[in-house]
Design an enzyme around this catalytic site. Structure first.
Site, PDB file in Angstrom:
ATOM      1  N   SER A 406    -121.623  68.770 -32.616  1.00 53.58           N
ATOM      2  CA  SER A 406    -120.737  67.815 -32.203  1.00 53.58           C
ATOM      3  C   SER A 406    -121.268  66.742 -31.239  1.00 53.58           C
ATOM      4  O   SER A 406    -120.945  65.734 -30.748  1.00 53.58           O
ATOM      5  CB  SER A 406    -119.335  67.924 -31.902  1.00 53.58           C
ATOM      6  OG  SER A 406    -119.451  69.070 -30.859  1.00 53.58           O
ATOM      7  N   HIS A 427    -121.366  66.338 -39.226  1.00 53.37           N
ATOM      8  CA  HIS A 427    -120.474  66.854 -38.272  1.00 53.37           C
ATOM      9  C   HIS A 427    -119.064  66.749 -38.719  1.00 53.37           C
ATOM     10  O   HIS A 427    -118.620  65.657 -39.008  1.00 53.37           O
ATOM     11  CB  HIS A 427    -120.611  65.536 -37.028  1.00 53.37           C
ATOM     12  CG  HIS A 427    -119.541  65.897 -36.025  1.00 53.37           C
ATOM     13  ND1 HIS A 427    -119.106  65.010 -35.142  1.00 53.37           N
ATOM     14  CD2 HIS A 427    -118.956  66.980 -35.547  1.00 53.37           C
ATOM     15  CE1 HIS A 427    -118.070  65.466 -34.308  1.00 53.37           C
ATOM     16  NE2 HIS A 427    -118.281  66.671 -34.379  1.00 53.37           N
ATOM     17  N   GLU A 439    -119.053  62.888 -40.339  1.00 52.08           N
ATOM     18  CA  GLU A 439    -120.118  61.956 -39.512  1.00 52.08           C
ATOM     19  C   GLU A 439    -121.586  62.507 -40.067  1.00 52.08           C
ATOM     20  O   GLU A 439    -121.853  63.746 -39.893  1.00 52.08           O
ATOM     21  CB  GLU A 439    -120.282  62.162 -38.179  1.00 52.08           C
ATOM     22  CG  GLU A 439    -119.160  61.161 -37.473  1.00 52.08           C
ATOM     23  CD  GLU A 439    -119.168  61.295 -35.934  1.00 52.08           C
ATOM     24  OE1 GLU A 439    -119.407  62.109 -35.264  1.00 52.08           O
ATOM     25  OE2 GLU A 439    -118.875  60.199 -35.433  1.00 52.08           O
ATOM     26  N   ASN A 477    -117.172  60.732 -30.676  1.00 51.49           N
ATOM     27  CA  ASN A 477    -116.841  61.486 -29.689  1.00 51.49           C
ATOM     28  C   ASN A 477    -117.272  60.630 -28.595  1.00 51.49           C
ATOM     29  O   ASN A 477    -116.634  60.516 -27.049  1.00 51.49           O
ATOM     30  CB  ASN A 477    -117.321  62.853 -29.469  1.00 51.49           C
ATOM     31  CG  ASN A 477    -116.656  63.709 -30.323  1.00 51.49           C
ATOM     32  OD1 ASN A 477    -115.240  63.748 -30.671  1.00 51.49           O
ATOM     33  ND2 ASN A 477    -117.269  65.009 -30.590  1.00 51.49           N
TER      34      ASN A 477
END
Ligand code: T1G
Length: 696
Positions: A406, A427, A439, A477
């Site tokens: 991540s 991801h 992702e 993120n």
């Protein structure tokens, strides 16, 4: 007529066949063709009935969404529906595939309706920020009753044929070619001397407690206005004569057409389709995907394996020991049990998955024939490099080697193999078999066909796949970290986590950032802060108090206490008084005099941080287009869909004022608030983020 509507004579039945691929949307040409077709049938001597049927894969998927926002052209859809219903001939609709929105409204303006067993029906206009605008809120209640109509319209859900038959939406189900079935139905009606049966002449159903229904739908919509308006439109179908009810519906429809929510939801509709269509992948063939390997059977690995198994892929799951592999299988079985309960798979599919599609192993040799291997092992670069080194040695040439990391650097992982072109980041978001976002992280040397394979896997798993470049946190993120920091700053300066959470759920988020942190586990953020410590803001503008919570073993929901206190069996938590005390102590320690934050300021700062970081992510090429960021926030972070995504929201509120706010915040804190160059550029050029979506 037009070439969108074919006219065929079959005995005393005239067939109007809609031919507007891919889904027979009710474009201007189709609407004109239907009007002309009705005239033609009525002037055609000997015709006693008209059959409406769709060509290709669907009856009609609804109004042509591509026409929204443009000047509407006559004939308008309500007029087409009224024209069909008013015909002196008997009108029959034979439906297959989907009949949605205006498509179902056209069918409801027919006098009889028959359908294929696998046909689906719906009035999904609320998913576009609208309500049905061509009589759906007036005719549907007359055939289903008010409660069923309100459920169908406010949820926008698709109803399958058997339920539609029970509800009275259709009169019969018959398997076969839709036109053949429709003709047989029409001829049978004529043979039995059936008469016209206009829905508008059916009695209005009995009333319900409209205000209670309105309030309940409004609350459930979390800020969405269309579903609640739909209740008022159905109310009009009961309280007003049909023609007046139609006018009331039309007025509400056009009022909603002018809203930001309609713009946001149409943006989301087209963006979720555009985001995975990458021009650079045109003509690039993905690699074969029949069998995949998953390394690591923890929550993420088991979730990824579950998603792959549910899509029909064979999965070999590798764990460190037989016991760990069995524990992983138990997690997968638990995930499948949920899918079974939700009717997402049959018992037979369930058993086949666990008994044959899933293989367990502890030796990497079991992966030698895998087409793609994805690792979901511990988030540590040395561990990842060791795994990729082993895979490099064992997997056949051409196997795609994927990491579910991540935030770790996918370029560095790729460099640890002899085949960096085969390495990619995939991801997933937890739970991986439920969350739709994927992702696809493209490293510097990732081959185009490997990128195409990542998207092909995402499509197969029913994901919304978004291309991401390599940086800390990729797209989602990285942006989350920034807007969460903006919230943390506000807490140190005087806001409370509970006010922030409330304000943001009122804004439309499913949960506020602190409730989310409790759900994910405060220990994750704690580990992140330790990892980021060297690059952390030297002014220590992010509170230390969460570390103190973690040091006391309070990690959120999993320990029963975090920002909130969670009582067993209780949904949600109550504010944790220890947190308030820790925050006050920290402010005192730093000589911060707390100030009040209005709800408006909280939203403004939170969203300004989100938009500013998103603009940097697009400007640096980590995300290809603004719509890519919008889809990440919608499908991975609970951003309210009716706002379209953070950059659609920014366009709607106006970039110049947003930039002015950011520059004002920068005067107080030029370390955190550095205006994104792309934002400055767009404001200077008088452009908006959506202009970049069109250019890409
Ligand atoms: N208008 C225009 N284009 C449409 C369309 C529509 N209604 N529906 C789909 N498309 C395009 C879509 O953009 C894509 O194009 C292609 O068709 C395949 O779609 C007055 C006002 C029908 C279930 O909300 O739910 O009627 O990307 O990739 O997964 O009351 O599309 O290939 O160029 O989604 O098989 C109400 C919306 C409109 C239905 C098919 N109707 N569409 O799903 O394929 S408002 C809807 C869908 C209305 C009236 C009101 C799905 C689908 P491209 P796809 P799919």
């Amino acid at each position: 007529m037009t070439d969108k509507i074919a006219y065929e004579r079959h005995g005393d039945v005239a067939v109007l066949r809609i031919q507007n691929p891919p889904v027979n949307a009710l474009s201007h040409e189709v609407r004109s063709g239907l009007m002309a077709g009705m005239d033609h049938a009525e002037a055609d001597a000997g015709v006693k009935a008209v059959l409406l049927v769709g060509d290709g894969r669907a009856f009609i998927a609804g109004a042509d969404i591509k026409e929204f926002g443009k000047t509407p052209k006559e004939p308008h859809l309500p007029d087409v529906c009224n024209r069909i219903e008013a015909s002196p001939l008997i009108v029959v609709a034979s439906m297959h595939g989907v009949s949605l929105g205006g498509g179902l409204e056209v069918a409801l303006s027919a006098h009889y309706r028959t359908a294929q067993p696998d046909a689906r029906f719906g009035l999904p206009e609320v998913h576009l920020g609208l309500i049905p605008g061509a009589g759906g809120t007036q005719r549907l209640p007359r055939v289903t009753g008010v409660e069923a109509a309100i459920d169908m319209i406010t949820s926008g859900r698709h109803v399958k044929a058997p339920e539609a038959l029970d509800m009275g939406v259709i009169d019969s189900i018959a398997e076969g070619d839709p036109q053949t079935v429709g003709l047989a139905h029409a001829e049978a009606l004529l043979a039995e001397g059936a008469t016209r049966r206009p829905v508008s002449e059916m009695p209005a159903p009995p009333p319900i407690d409209w205000d209670a229904s309105y309030e309940a739908v409004l609350k459930k919509g979390r800020g969405q206005i269309a579903p609640a308006q739909a209740v008022r439109a159905v109310q009009a179908s009961v309280e007003l004569p049909f023609s007046e009810g139609l006018k009331a519906e039309r007025q509400m429809f056009w009022d909603l057409m002018k809203t930001d929510q309609r713009q946001g939801m149409i943006h989301a509709f087209f963006s979720e389709r555009a985001v995975s269509n990458l021009p650079e992948l045109k003509g690039i063939e993905p690699r074969e995907l029949a069998a995949i390997g998953v390394i690591g059977g923890g929550t993420m690995g088991a979730g990824i394996a579950t998603a792959a198994l549910l899509s029909g892929l064979a999965v070999t799951l590798i764990e460190m020991s037989d016991a760990a592999a069995e524990a992983a299988k138990a997690r997968i079985a638990g995930n499948l049990a949920g899918a079974l309960k939700r009717g997402k798979l049959s018992q037979e599919q369930h058993d086949n998955i666990l008994n044959s599609a899933l293989s367990l192993a502890t030796d990497y040799a079991a992966l030698k024939d895998s087409d793609l291997v994805i690792e979901a092992v511990f988030e540590d670069m040395d561990v990842k490099k060791s795994v990729f080194g082993d895979l490099d040695a064992i997997c056949k040439p051409g196997t795609v080697l994927a990491t579910n990391t991540s935030y770790l650097d996918v370029n560095e992982i790729a460099a640890s193999t002899s085949r960096p072109g085969d390495v990619i980041g995939l991801h997933f978001f937890s739970p991986a078999h439920v969350m739709k976002l994927l992702e696809v992280v493209v490293a510097d040397q990732t081959g185009p066909d490997v990128v195409a394979t990542g998207f092909a896997l995402g499509k197969r798993l029913g994901k919304i796949s978004v291309r991401a470049g390599v940086c800390d946190g990729f797209i989602g993120n990285r942006i989350l970290s920034t807007y969460r920091t903006a919230a943390d700053h506000m807490i140190l300066d005087g806001a409370s986590p509970y006010q922030i959470d409330k304000v943001l759920t009122d804004f439309g988020f499913a949960m506020g950032p602190y409730a989310v942190a409790d759900l994910a586990g405060l220990d994750i953020g704690w580990a992140m802060r330790k990892r980021l410590a060297p690059t952390r803001d030297p002014r220590e503008r992010v509170g230390r108090y969460p570390d103190k919570l973690c040091e006391a073993g309070h990690f959120g929901q999993k320990t029963g206490k975090g920002f909130y206190v969670y009582e067993k069996g209780q949904r949600g938590g109550t504010p944790n008084p220890e947190v308030t005390a820790l925050i006050e102590a920290e402010r005192k320690e730093r000589n911060i005099t707390p100030r009040a934050f209005s709800d408006v300021e909280i939203v403004r700062r939170y969203m300004a941080a989100m938009v500013n970081e998103a603009a940097k992510v697009v400007g640096e090429g980590i995300a290809r287009r603004p719509l890519d960021v919008d889809m990440v926030l919608l499908f991975g972070y609970g951003f309210p869909r009716y706002r379209g995504g953070p950059l659609k929201w920014a366009d709607l509120v106006g970039l110049p004022d947003l930039l002015a706010d950011i520059e004002r915040y920068a005067e107080e804190d030029d370390y955190f608030w550095r205006p994104a160059p792309l934002l400055r550029e767009l404001v200077a050029d008088g452009r908006c983020f959506d202009d970049l979506n069109k250019d890409a």
